[in-house]
Write a protein that holds these residues in place. Structure first.
Motif, PDB file in Angstrom:
ATOM      1  N   ARG A   1      -5.030  10.564  -1.316  1.00  9.83           N
ATOM      2  CA  ARG A   1      -5.138   9.190  -0.825  1.00  9.83           C
ATOM      3  C   ARG A   1      -6.583   8.687  -0.863  1.00  9.83           C
ATOM      4  O   ARG A   1      -6.847   7.532  -1.186  1.00  9.83           O
ATOM      5  CB  ARG A   1      -4.582   9.087   0.600  1.00  9.83           C
TER       6      ARG A   1
ATOM      7  N   TYR B   1      -2.489  15.638   1.061  1.00 10.94           N
ATOM      8  CA  TYR B   1      -2.153  14.209   1.088  1.00 10.94           C
ATOM      9  C   TYR B   1      -3.417  13.369   1.201  1.00 10.94           C
ATOM     10  O   TYR B   1      -3.625  12.423   0.425  1.00 10.94           O
ATOM     11  CB  TYR B   1      -1.221  13.924   2.261  1.00 10.94           C
ATOM     12  N   SER B   2      -4.280  13.689   2.167  1.00 12.23           N
ATOM     13  CA  SER B   2      -5.490  12.901   2.378  1.00 12.23           C
ATOM     14  C   SER B   2      -6.439  13.019   1.184  1.00 12.23           C
ATOM     15  O   SER B   2      -7.124  12.055   0.823  1.00 12.23           O
ATOM     16  CB  SER B   2      -6.191  13.331   3.670  1.00 12.23           C
TER      17      SER B   2
ATOM     18  N   TYR C   1      -2.852  10.100   8.736  1.00 12.59           N
ATOM     19  CA  TYR C   1      -3.896   9.519   7.895  1.00 12.59           C
ATOM     20  C   TYR C   1      -4.331   8.165   8.445  1.00 12.59           C
ATOM     21  O   TYR C   1      -5.537   7.871   8.520  1.00 12.59           O
ATOM     22  CB  TYR C   1      -3.383   9.361   6.458  1.00 12.59           C
TER      23      TYR C   1
ATOM     24  N   VAL D   1      -1.393   6.783  -4.854  1.00 12.59           N
ATOM     25  CA  VAL D   1      -0.256   6.552  -3.958  1.00 12.59           C
ATOM     26  C   VAL D   1       0.552   7.839  -3.917  1.00 12.59           C
ATOM     27  O   VAL D   1       0.906   8.390  -4.967  1.00 12.59           O
ATOM     28  CB  VAL D   1       0.617   5.381  -4.463  1.00 12.59           C
TER      29      VAL D   1
ATOM     30  N   ASN E   1      -7.448   7.221  -3.908  1.00 10.49           N
ATOM     31  CA  ASN E   1      -6.675   5.994  -4.173  1.00 10.49           C
ATOM     32  C   ASN E   1      -5.409   6.228  -4.996  1.00 10.49           C
ATOM     33  O   ASN E   1      -4.921   5.318  -5.679  1.00 10.49           O
ATOM     34  CB  ASN E   1      -7.554   4.923  -4.843  1.00 10.49           C
TER      35      ASN E   1
ATOM     36  N   SER F   1       0.817  -1.224   0.000  1.00  5.23           N
ATOM     37  CA  SER F   1       0.000   0.000   0.000  1.00  5.23           C
ATOM     38  C   SER F   1       0.845   1.266   0.000  1.00  5.23           C
ATOM     39  O   SER F   1       0.311   2.374  -0.086  1.00  5.23           O
ATOM     40  CB  SER F   1      -0.930   0.007   1.212  1.00  5.23           C
TER      41      SER F   1
ATOM     42  N   GLU G   1       1.442  10.463   6.580  1.00  7.43           N
ATOM     43  CA  GLU G   1       1.053   9.056   6.542  1.00  7.43           C
ATOM     44  C   GLU G   1       0.528   8.591   7.895  1.00  7.43           C
ATOM     45  O   GLU G   1      -0.511   7.913   7.981  1.00  7.43           O
ATOM     46  CB  GLU G   1       2.259   8.203   6.142  1.00  7.43           C
TER      47      GLU G   1
END
Length: 259
Positions: A129, A125-126, A84, A134, A132, A59, A81
């Motif tokens: 993410r 970032y979120s 999240y 990366v 979907n 992932s 990261e």
């Protein structure tokens, strides 16, 4: 630019194993094991078992840390990261150096104290993410993030991402003049990436708690370089063709007189 898959069968493999399913498996695994990460400066260290090591790698969360312990695998998570996994997916608990479990608000304040722009970067970032993509650090390309359609082993990164808001746009002084655009777009073109600018609008709200994120909005803009040599008007005795560029609301195309 479209996706550039790495080798025969890479696209089929990505379609067979959607990133959303892999992240869901990781979420379940971390929740079952009641996993805890440890704050360490501007990152979070996470001890992972065999199953979690595989899922973290698949992932693309964190980076493996090489240690002398053969029976343990550690991962170093960035602040985005870690938050999240903790806040958005609710599958990771994080403790401070004093072994005190941090709630979301305490963690938010800690990460803000480490980097003033954390709220903007986390929102971007979120945002990616959740769709979907990366998301990895883009420091080697002079941007904030790079975004991949799937695992980097299967496909090259498609977007070079810059995160801007009212505050950090002025603080960092990025993309304020034409030369900034020109240099950044040329760099992205040389590594076959599209420049994606994500602008965070706080809509009059601050960043005092993570609940503020619900009040924020995100504006995406792709910026590409247009060459007049490639799109000039073509006229022949038989036909006359005019080429017009009509960028959508989500695309900005800049014309350069010289290549």
């Amino acid at each position: 630019m479209g996706p550039r898959w790495k080798g025969k069968g890479a696209e089929a493999k990505a379609l067979a194993e959607p990133m959303s399913e892999i992240v869901s498996q990781l979420q379940s695994s971390l929740t079952r094991s009641d996993s805890q990460g440890l704050l360490s400066g501007c990152s979070v260290l996470l001890e992972a078992g065999a199953e979690q090591t595989e899922l973290l790698n698949r992932s693309c969360f964190g980076r493996p840390v090489i240690t002398a312990e053969k029976d343990k695998q550690w991962f170093q998570l960035s602040m985005e990261e870690a938050f999240y996994l903790c806040h958005s997916l609710g599958c990771l608990k994080i403790v401070g150096e004093d072994n005190h479990l941090k709630n979301d608000e305490e963690l938010w304040q800690y990460m803000k104290s480490r980097r003033e722009t954390f709220p903007d970067f986390y929102m971007a970032y979120s945002h990616l993410r959740i769709k979907n993509w990366v998301v990895r650090s883009g420091s080697q390309y002079g941007v904030d993030f790079v975004a991949y359609r799937h695992h980097p082993a299967l496909v090259h990164s498609e977007y070079a991402v810059l995160v801007l808001s009212e505050e950090n746009e002025n603080a960092n002084g990025r993309l304020r003049v034409w030369s900034d655009f020109d240099c950044t777009i040329r760099l992205c073109g040389s590594v076959a990436k599209t420049l994606l600018v994500i602008h965070i609008n706080k809509n009059g709200h601050g960043a005092t708690t993570p609940l503020c994120l619900k009040k924020y909005s995100v504006e995406e803009r792709t910026i590409t370089r247009w060459s007049a040599e490639q799109c000039r008007e073509v006229q022949t005795p038989e036909t006359s063709s005019n080429y017009h560029l009509n960028p959508s609301n989500h695309e900005i195309i800049f014309g350069l007189l010289t290549s």
